[in-house]
Design a protein around this motif. Structure first.
Motif, PDB file in Angstrom:
ATOM      1  N   GLN A  56       0.808  -1.206   0.000  1.00 29.76           N
ATOM      2  CA  GLN A  56       0.000   0.000   0.000  1.00 29.76           C
ATOM      3  C   GLN A  56       0.850   1.270   0.000  1.00 29.76           C
ATOM      4  N   ILE A  57       1.969   1.241   0.726  1.00 29.84           N
ATOM      5  CA  ILE A  57       2.796   2.434   0.853  1.00 29.84           C
ATOM      6  C   ILE A  57       3.701   2.632  -0.352  1.00 29.84           C
ATOM      7  N   MET A  58       4.239   1.552  -0.885  1.00 32.76           N
ATOM      8  CA  MET A  58       5.257   1.659  -1.930  1.00 32.76           C
ATOM      9  C   MET A  58       4.698   1.566  -3.342  1.00 32.76           C
ATOM     10  N   ILE A  59       3.382   1.389  -3.498  1.00 34.22           N
ATOM     11  CA  ILE A  59       2.816   1.210  -4.837  1.00 34.22           C
ATOM     12  C   ILE A  59       2.977   2.464  -5.696  1.00 34.22           C
ATOM     13  N   MET A  60       3.059   3.625  -5.082  1.00 35.52           N
ATOM     14  CA  MET A  60       3.146   4.886  -5.828  1.00 35.52           C
ATOM     15  C   MET A  60       4.577   5.249  -6.217  1.00 35.52           C
ATOM     16  N   MET A  71      13.247   0.938   5.319  1.00 36.57           N
ATOM     17  CA  MET A  71      13.256   1.983   6.335  1.00 36.57           C
ATOM     18  C   MET A  71      11.833   2.385   6.729  1.00 36.57           C
ATOM     19  N   LEU A  72      10.946   2.519   5.748  1.00 37.56           N
ATOM     20  CA  LEU A  72       9.566   2.917   6.043  1.00 37.56           C
ATOM     21  C   LEU A  72       8.837   1.836   6.832  1.00 37.56           C
ATOM     22  N   MET A  73       9.076   0.568   6.518  1.00 34.27           N
ATOM     23  CA  MET A  73       8.437  -0.500   7.269  1.00 34.27           C
ATOM     24  C   MET A  73       8.983  -0.576   8.691  1.00 34.27           C
ATOM     25  N   ALA A 211       0.433   5.541  13.378  1.00 34.62           N
ATOM     26  CA  ALA A 211       1.707   5.049  12.832  1.00 34.62           C
ATOM     27  C   ALA A 211       1.640   4.985  11.313  1.00 34.62           C
ATOM     28  N   TYR A 212       0.502   4.526  10.794  1.00 31.41           N
ATOM     29  CA  TYR A 212       0.331   4.441   9.339  1.00 31.41           C
ATOM     30  C   TYR A 212       0.311   5.828   8.710  1.00 31.41           C
ATOM     31  N   VAL A 213      -0.379   6.784   9.359  1.00 30.32           N
ATOM     32  CA  VAL A 213      -0.464   8.147   8.817  1.00 30.32           C
ATOM     33  C   VAL A 213       0.914   8.804   8.801  1.00 30.32           C
ATOM     34  N   PHE A 214       1.665   8.667   9.882  1.00 30.56           N
ATOM     35  CA  PHE A 214       3.006   9.249   9.950  1.00 30.56           C
ATOM     36  C   PHE A 214       3.883   8.699   8.823  1.00 30.56           C
ATOM     37  N   SER A 219       6.133   8.922   3.226  1.00 30.22           N
ATOM     38  CA  SER A 219       6.169   8.297   1.900  1.00 30.22           C
ATOM     39  C   SER A 219       5.711   9.274   0.817  1.00 30.22           C
ATOM     40  N   LEU A 220       4.724  10.101   1.125  1.00 33.05           N
ATOM     41  CA  LEU A 220       4.260  11.098   0.154  1.00 33.05           C
ATOM     42  C   LEU A 220       5.327  12.162  -0.092  1.00 33.05           C
TER      43      LEU A 220
END
Length: 226
Positions: A56-60, A71-73, A211-214, A219-220
């Motif tokens: 979900q985070i890295m698809i973009m 690092m993001l995970m 945590a997901y929003v941060f 990521s954005l």
């Protein structure tokens, strides 16, 4: 003597030495480590969640941005586990400290900005001036966009701190009210305890959502600069 509502947000110390670094190591206890070749159900669930969130985070992101996946995970797992650990009795939540959250937000934000200026400096500078801006407004808009860029890490830190702190305060207040009402009316105390139980479930969700929003906002920022 009245109890200080903010006493639970004071960094714990032993002999005047802060125990925050030790507390920050505790979240790893919530992650199940494999001790055999075949994973058990908890480990399978953890792997499924990690893969789902990573997708979900890295698809973009492009190939350059996907280098940040590990690092993001690690970031989202650390913040989520720290928030969840802070809901346990007699525990401490490091993410209620604005200094710690700023310490996480500034390096991550600065890394994305530096990456953007290194890979595509023209596009990064173009973000400071929207296309089609009238000439008299150019200096003002450049100042406004620069300020909005500089406050991004502060917004990240304040958002996480405010949400976690507000939830903990509300749980503390309703818990104190439940104890006070138990000697007056058991019916009202039971209702208050039910509200406290539902609020605790809500805080479990908030701990993971924040945590997901941060991580998603970081990521954005990375997507804009990579």
């Amino acid at each position: 003597m009245n109890e200080n509502l903010f006493a639970m947000f004071i960094t714990p110390t032993i002999l005047g030495i802060t125990t925050l670094p030790i507390v920050m190591c505790f979240p790893c206890l919530l992650v199940s480590k494999p001790i055999r070749c075949l994973p058990n159900r908890i480990q399978t669930l953890q792997l499924w969640l990690i893969r789902l969130i990573t997708k979900q985070i890295m698809i973009m992101h492009n190939k350059q941005g996907r280098k940040w996946a590990m690092m993001l995970m690690s970031l989202i797992l650390f913040i989520a586990s720290t928030n969840l650990l802070g809901l346990l009795p007699y525990s401490f939540t490091p993410t209620t400290q604005l200094s710690m959250n700023i310490g996480m937000a500034i390096p991550l934000w600065l890394a994305t900005v530096i990456l953007g200026f290194r890979l595509k400096p023209k596009v990064s500078l173009a973000h400071l001036l929207p296309q089609g801006t009238p000439t008299p407004l150019i200096p003002m808009l450049i100042i406004i966009e620069t300020i909005s860029l500089l406050i991004q890490p502060l917004a990240l830190a304040v958002r996480l701190t405010a949400n976690i702190t507000a939830g903990h305060l509300l749980i503390h207040l309703i818990g104190a009210a439940t104890l006070a009402l138990s000697s007056i009316s058991m019916t009202v105390s039971t209702i208050t305890f039910t509200i406290l139980f539902l609020l605790t479930i809500l805080e479990l969700a908030v701990a993971m959502i924040q945590a997901y929003v941060f991580t998603l906002l970081v990521s954005l920022y990375l997507h804009e600069n990579s």
